[in-house]
Design a protein around this motif. Structure first.
Motif, short mmCIF file in Angstrom:
data_model
loop_
_atom_site.label_atom_id
_atom_site.label_comp_id
_atom_site.label_asym_id
_atom_site.label_seq_id
_atom_site.Cartn_x
_atom_site.Cartn_y
_atom_site.Cartn_z
N UNK A 93 -7.60 -2.05 7.08
CA UNK A 93 -8.70 -1.08 7.11
C UNK A 93 -8.78 -0.23 8.38
N UNK A 94 -8.21 -0.72 9.49
CA UNK A 94 -8.28 0.09 10.70
C UNK A 94 -7.06 0.99 10.90
N UNK A 95 -6.01 0.77 10.11
CA UNK A 95 -4.80 1.57 10.32
C UNK A 95 -4.34 2.38 9.13
N UNK A 96 -4.90 2.12 7.95
CA UNK A 96 -4.46 2.83 6.75
C UNK A 96 -5.09 4.23 6.73
N UNK A 97 -4.25 5.29 6.82
CA UNK A 97 -4.80 6.64 6.98
C UNK A 97 -5.80 7.06 5.90
N UNK A 142 0.83 -1.21 0.00
CA UNK A 142 0.00 0.00 0.00
C UNK A 142 0.87 1.26 0.00
N UNK A 143 0.63 2.19 -0.94
CA UNK A 143 1.44 3.40 -0.99
C UNK A 143 1.20 4.34 0.21
N UNK A 144 0.12 4.12 0.94
CA UNK A 144 -0.22 5.00 2.07
C UNK A 144 0.28 4.45 3.40
N UNK A 151 1.33 -1.64 3.97
CA UNK A 151 0.86 -3.02 4.18
C UNK A 151 0.85 -3.78 2.85
N UNK A 152 1.18 -5.07 2.92
CA UNK A 152 1.17 -5.87 1.70
C UNK A 152 -0.26 -5.99 1.16
N UNK A 153 -0.40 -5.79 -0.15
CA UNK A 153 -1.72 -5.81 -0.76
C UNK A 153 -2.21 -7.24 -0.96
N UNK A 154 -3.52 -7.38 -0.98
CA UNK A 154 -4.11 -8.70 -1.26
C UNK A 154 -5.02 -8.59 -2.47
#
Ligand SMILES: [Zn+2]
Length: 359
Positions: free
Chosen positions: A119-123, A98-100, A103-106
């Motif tokens: 989803x709970x930590x990605x700004x 994730x560029x933000x 986290x590794x993408x799924x």
């Protein structure tokens, strides 16, 4: 038959591919282009949709690309001019993280889009959800825009949409570009949103696949959030227009402790989590299990009001006659083909008066 204008095309150079993170974590690749004039506007960006699309087009940074603008607002890349590709060009490698938030993408089986699962930590997902919550069709919070959400988040004043309801004027005033008056508007806007009806609150929660229309259907079927929270998969898909995908998403949302906690907090702040007395008053189950087809022009009621009356009383409105139709409510000038079909299937045709008596 209809003539259509051919979509306008232009060629330009692809400078960079960037990746956007949506409020649900979906990743969208975006082509950043050398500005080019197309259909009267300067185009700098175009959507690349997903990894498959990039692979299919074999589009690479530095390529000369064909850009088209059809009916959509966002232009798209429809191809690459391979004759202009440099010999040392390398295939595009799709991002893996994730560029933000890093986290590794799924990517789920059968889905085109990559997702950031954090989803709970990605700004961006957090602010995206809050921005959706305050938007006009959701809670319609006056005095607050997308930038304010980002600012409040950055300053650590909010980390989910329930936090909006504990904001004070004193906390908001010191922020950039905030004056006493605008801080007051913001806090008042948040307070006023407590009166927003249940179906819009449900939409505002941002449950995946629950758009405005679905939220309305669910609110009507379940009447309050407690009934919806415990609804089973079978019960959910039995609701008109609710399919597997939506049912799974609703169940997933209400199975997450953080979501339940946020709902409880919102409830404690006084948001609407059930249909109002007024909304419930005119609703019955009198026509439950019956499907109606409405045809023709009516004397005392408009066709739309008649349909609403059927739905408010638990009936279903269908657009065409089938063996599942219970009654055809016929007004003046009922379509002759509808009449023939109803008669051949043995479906009772009733008048407006007969319908009202039945109700
Ligand atoms: Zn992320």
């Amino acid at each position: 038959m209809a003539y259509k204008f051919k979509a306008e095309q232009a060629t330009t150079v692809l400078n960079e591919i960037t990746y956007q993170v949506g409020r649900t974590g979906a990743i969208t690749p975006v082509a950043n282009l050398e500005p080019v004039l197309l259909a009267g506007t300067t185009v700098k960006r175009a959507s690349l949709h997903n990894a498959d699309q990039i692979a299919k087009l074999d589009v690479r940074v530095g390529d000369t690309v064909f850009v088209e603008k059809g009916g959509e607002i966002i232009p798209k890349i429809i191809g690459v001019d391979f004759t202009k590709r440099s010999v040392d060009s390398l295939p595009t490698e799709y991002i893996t993280h994730c560029p933000e938030c890093g986290t590794e993408l799924i990517r789920k089986e059968g889905e085109a889009q990559h997702f950031c699962p954090n989803d709970t930590g990605c700004p961006t997902q957090i602010t995206g959800r809050i921005q959706h919550f305050i938007s006009r069709k959701a809670m319609d919070i006056e005095g607050m825009g997308s930038e304010t959400v980002e600012l409040l988040f950055k300053e650590g004043l909010i980390s989910d949409y329930a936090d909006l309801y504990t904001l004070t004027k004193e906390q908001v005033i010191p922020l950039e570009r905030m004056a006493e008056k605008s801080a007051e508007n913001l806090v008042n806007g948040v307070a006023a949103s407590k009166a927003i009806p249940f179906e819009r609150v449900l939409f505002a929660l941002g449950i995946r696949y629950v758009g405005e229309t679905v939220a309305k259907k669910l609110a009507k079927a379940y009447k309050n959030i407690d009934a919806l929270m415990i609804a089973s998969h079978e019960e959910l898909i039995a609701v008109d227009e609710i399919g597997e995908r939506i049912a799974d998403s609703v169940i997933k949302f209400f199975s997450e402790p953080t979501n339940l906690e946020i709902v409880e907090r919102l409830r404690s702040y006084g948001l609407q989590f059930s249909l109002s007395e007024e909304q419930l008053e005119n609703q019955t189950d009198k026509l439950k299990g019956q499907t109606f087809v409405v045809s023709g022009v009516f004397e005392t009621i408009s066709r739309n009001d008649l349909k609403k009356l059927i739905e408010d009383n638990g009936g279903k409105v269908a657009s065409s006659i089938s063996s599942k139709t219970s009654f055809v409510v016929a007004g003046d000038n009922m379509g002759p083909s509808k009449k023939t079909k109803a008669e051949s299937l043995g479906i009772p045709i009733i008048s407006e008066q007969e319908f009202m008596e039945k109700l």
